[in-house]
Design a protein around this motif. Structure first.
Motif, PDB file in Angstrom:
ATOM      1  N   GLY A 141      13.384   8.534  10.359  1.00  0.00           N
ATOM      2  CA  GLY A 141      13.464   9.640   9.424  1.00  0.00           C
ATOM      3  C   GLY A 141      12.137  10.077   8.830  1.00  0.00           C
ATOM      4  N   GLN A 142      11.016   9.578   9.327  1.00  0.00           N
ATOM      5  CA  GLN A 142       9.699   9.981   8.841  1.00  0.00           C
ATOM      6  C   GLN A 142       9.397  11.401   9.334  1.00  0.00           C
ATOM      7  OE1 GLN A 142       8.083   7.715   7.011  1.00  0.00           O
ATOM      8  NE2 GLN A 142       6.211   8.805   6.613  1.00  0.00           N
ATOM      9  N   GLY A 143       8.901  12.261   8.465  1.00  0.00           N
ATOM     10  CA  GLY A 143       8.595  13.634   8.850  1.00  0.00           C
ATOM     11  C   GLY A 143       7.465  13.701   9.871  1.00  0.00           C
ATOM     12  N   LEU A 144       7.661  14.474  10.931  1.00  0.00           N
ATOM     13  CA  LEU A 144       6.650  14.605  11.965  1.00  0.00           C
ATOM     14  C   LEU A 144       6.445  16.062  12.375  1.00  0.00           C
ATOM     15  CD1 LEU A 144       7.643  11.646  14.287  1.00  0.00           C
ATOM     16  CD2 LEU A 144       5.575  11.844  12.964  1.00  0.00           C
ATOM     17  N   GLU A 189       6.252   5.947  21.926  1.00  0.00           N
ATOM     18  CA  GLU A 189       7.102   4.941  21.283  1.00  0.00           C
ATOM     19  C   GLU A 189       7.018   5.044  19.764  1.00  0.00           C
ATOM     20  OE1 GLU A 189       6.117   1.023  22.541  1.00  0.00           O
ATOM     21  OE2 GLU A 189       6.868   1.319  24.576  1.00  0.00           O
ATOM     22  N   LEU A 190       5.795   5.164  19.257  1.00  0.00           N
ATOM     23  CA  LEU A 190       5.622   5.226  17.810  1.00  0.00           C
ATOM     24  C   LEU A 190       6.193   6.521  17.244  1.00  0.00           C
ATOM     25  CD1 LEU A 190       2.064   3.672  17.550  1.00  0.00           C
ATOM     26  CD2 LEU A 190       4.236   2.612  16.894  1.00  0.00           C
ATOM     27  N   TRP A 191       6.007   7.621  17.956  1.00  0.00           N
ATOM     28  CA  TRP A 191       6.556   8.893  17.503  1.00  0.00           C
ATOM     29  C   TRP A 191       8.079   8.811  17.423  1.00  0.00           C
ATOM     30  CZ3 TRP A 191       9.725  12.644  19.674  1.00  0.00           C
ATOM     31  CH2 TRP A 191       9.760  13.853  18.989  1.00  0.00           C
ATOM     32  N   LEU A 192       8.694   8.260  18.475  1.00  0.00           N
ATOM     33  CA  LEU A 192      10.148   8.118  18.467  1.00  0.00           C
ATOM     34  C   LEU A 192      10.609   7.194  17.333  1.00  0.00           C
ATOM     35  CD1 LEU A 192      10.919   7.896  22.276  1.00  0.00           C
ATOM     36  CD2 LEU A 192      11.586   9.735  20.712  1.00  0.00           C
ATOM     37  N   ALA A 193       9.902   6.090  17.147  1.00  0.00           N
ATOM     38  CA  ALA A 193      10.278   5.155  16.079  1.00  0.00           C
ATOM     39  C   ALA A 193      10.205   5.844  14.720  1.00  0.00           C
ATOM     40  CB  ALA A 193       9.376   3.919  16.117  1.00  0.00           C
ATOM     41  N   ALA A 246       2.368   9.044  10.895  1.00  0.00           N
ATOM     42  CA  ALA A 246       3.211  10.223  11.102  1.00  0.00           C
ATOM     43  C   ALA A 246       2.382  11.502  11.099  1.00  0.00           C
ATOM     44  CB  ALA A 246       4.295  10.290  10.030  1.00  0.00           C
ATOM     45  N   ALA A 247       1.449  11.617  10.166  1.00  0.00           N
ATOM     46  CA  ALA A 247       0.609  12.817  10.102  1.00  0.00           C
ATOM     47  C   ALA A 247      -0.261  12.928  11.343  1.00  0.00           C
ATOM     48  CB  ALA A 247      -0.259  12.783   8.843  1.00  0.00           C
ATOM     49  N   TRP A 248      -0.855  11.826  11.746  1.00  0.00           N
ATOM     50  CA  TRP A 248      -1.739  11.833  12.921  1.00  0.00           C
ATOM     51  C   TRP A 248      -0.975  12.186  14.185  1.00  0.00           C
ATOM     52  CZ3 TRP A 248      -2.260   8.135  17.028  1.00  0.00           C
ATOM     53  CH2 TRP A 248      -3.400   8.305  17.814  1.00  0.00           C
ATOM     54  N   LEU A 249       0.182  11.583  14.379  1.00  0.00           N
ATOM     55  CA  LEU A 249       0.991  11.905  15.552  1.00  0.00           C
ATOM     56  C   LEU A 249       1.506  13.341  15.479  1.00  0.00           C
ATOM     57  CD1 LEU A 249       2.965   8.567  15.971  1.00  0.00           C
ATOM     58  CD2 LEU A 249       1.204   9.470  17.508  1.00  0.00           C
ATOM     59  N   GLY A 250       1.890  13.779  14.293  1.00  0.00           N
ATOM     60  CA  GLY A 250       2.353  15.147  14.105  1.00  0.00           C
ATOM     61  C   GLY A 250       1.274  16.187  14.340  1.00  0.00           C
ATOM     62  N   SER A 298       0.804  -1.226   0.000  1.00  0.00           N
ATOM     63  CA  SER A 298       0.000   0.000   0.000  1.00  0.00           C
ATOM     64  C   SER A 298       0.838   1.278   0.000  1.00  0.00           C
ATOM     65  CB  SER A 298      -0.918  -0.013   1.219  1.00  0.00           C
ATOM     66  OG  SER A 298      -0.156  -0.131   2.400  1.00  0.00           O
ATOM     67  N   GLY A 299       2.044   1.208  -0.532  1.00  0.00           N
ATOM     68  CA  GLY A 299       2.896   2.395  -0.513  1.00  0.00           C
ATOM     69  C   GLY A 299       3.233   2.752   0.919  1.00  0.00           C
ATOM     70  N   ASP A 300       3.487   4.010   1.162  1.00  0.00           N
ATOM     71  CA  ASP A 300       3.829   4.405   2.536  1.00  0.00           C
ATOM     72  C   ASP A 300       2.616   4.918   3.288  1.00  0.00           C
ATOM     73  OD1 ASP A 300       3.437   6.925   1.505  1.00  0.00           O
ATOM     74  OD2 ASP A 300       5.226   7.774   2.414  1.00  0.00           O
ATOM     75  N   ILE A 301       1.419   4.568   2.845  1.00  0.00           N
ATOM     76  CA  ILE A 301       0.185   5.075   3.454  1.00  0.00           C
ATOM     77  C   ILE A 301       0.118   4.814   4.955  1.00  0.00           C
ATOM     78  CG2 ILE A 301      -2.328   4.777   3.523  1.00  0.00           C
ATOM     79  CD1 ILE A 301      -2.222   4.641   0.455  1.00  0.00           C
TER      80      ILE A 301
END
Length: 109
Positions: free
Chosen positions: A102-105, A93-97, A47-51, A38-41
């Motif tokens: 390197g995922q934008g947050l 934990e997920l935010w740190l991971a 990442a978007a939700w946590l950000g 599913s790509g990077d969905i």
């Protein structure tokens, strides 16, 4: 370590690059396997939700999708990772991971 020392350094520095990368790889492995189909969905949605501090409507705007789409994706992420996304420890934990892989947050504020 005393707080003044901690506040002047970054957590990843304290944890160590190798340990941080290992943590990120292990914690996000189920979503990375899903990414093949599913790509990077899943990763970008998380990442978007946590950000956006867990606000579905803001994450939907950031992603350019309907809020129900974000909710459905989060339900799937919960199931795949077998976690409670309402738990602050899990979110941290997920935010740190995501950050350590390197995922934008960027914050939405």
């Amino acid at each position: 370590m005393w707080f003044p020392e901690l506040s002047r350094s970054r957590l990843r520095t304290i944890v160590g690059d190798e340990a941080a990368r290992g943590f990120a790889i292990e914690r996000l492995a189920p979503l990375r396997r899903l990414t093949a189909d599913s790509g990077d969905i899943p990763l970008s949605t998380l990442a978007a939700w946590l950000g956006c501090h867990g606000v579905v409507d803001r994450a939907a705007v950031r992603l350019g999708v309907h809020r129900h789409t974000v909710t459905a994706r989060l339900t799937r992420i919960r199931s795949i990772l077998e976690v409670d996304l309402d738990d602050p420890d899990t979110r941290t934990e997920l935010w740190l991971a995501l950050k350590w892989q390197g995922q934008g947050l960027a914050s939405s504020d």
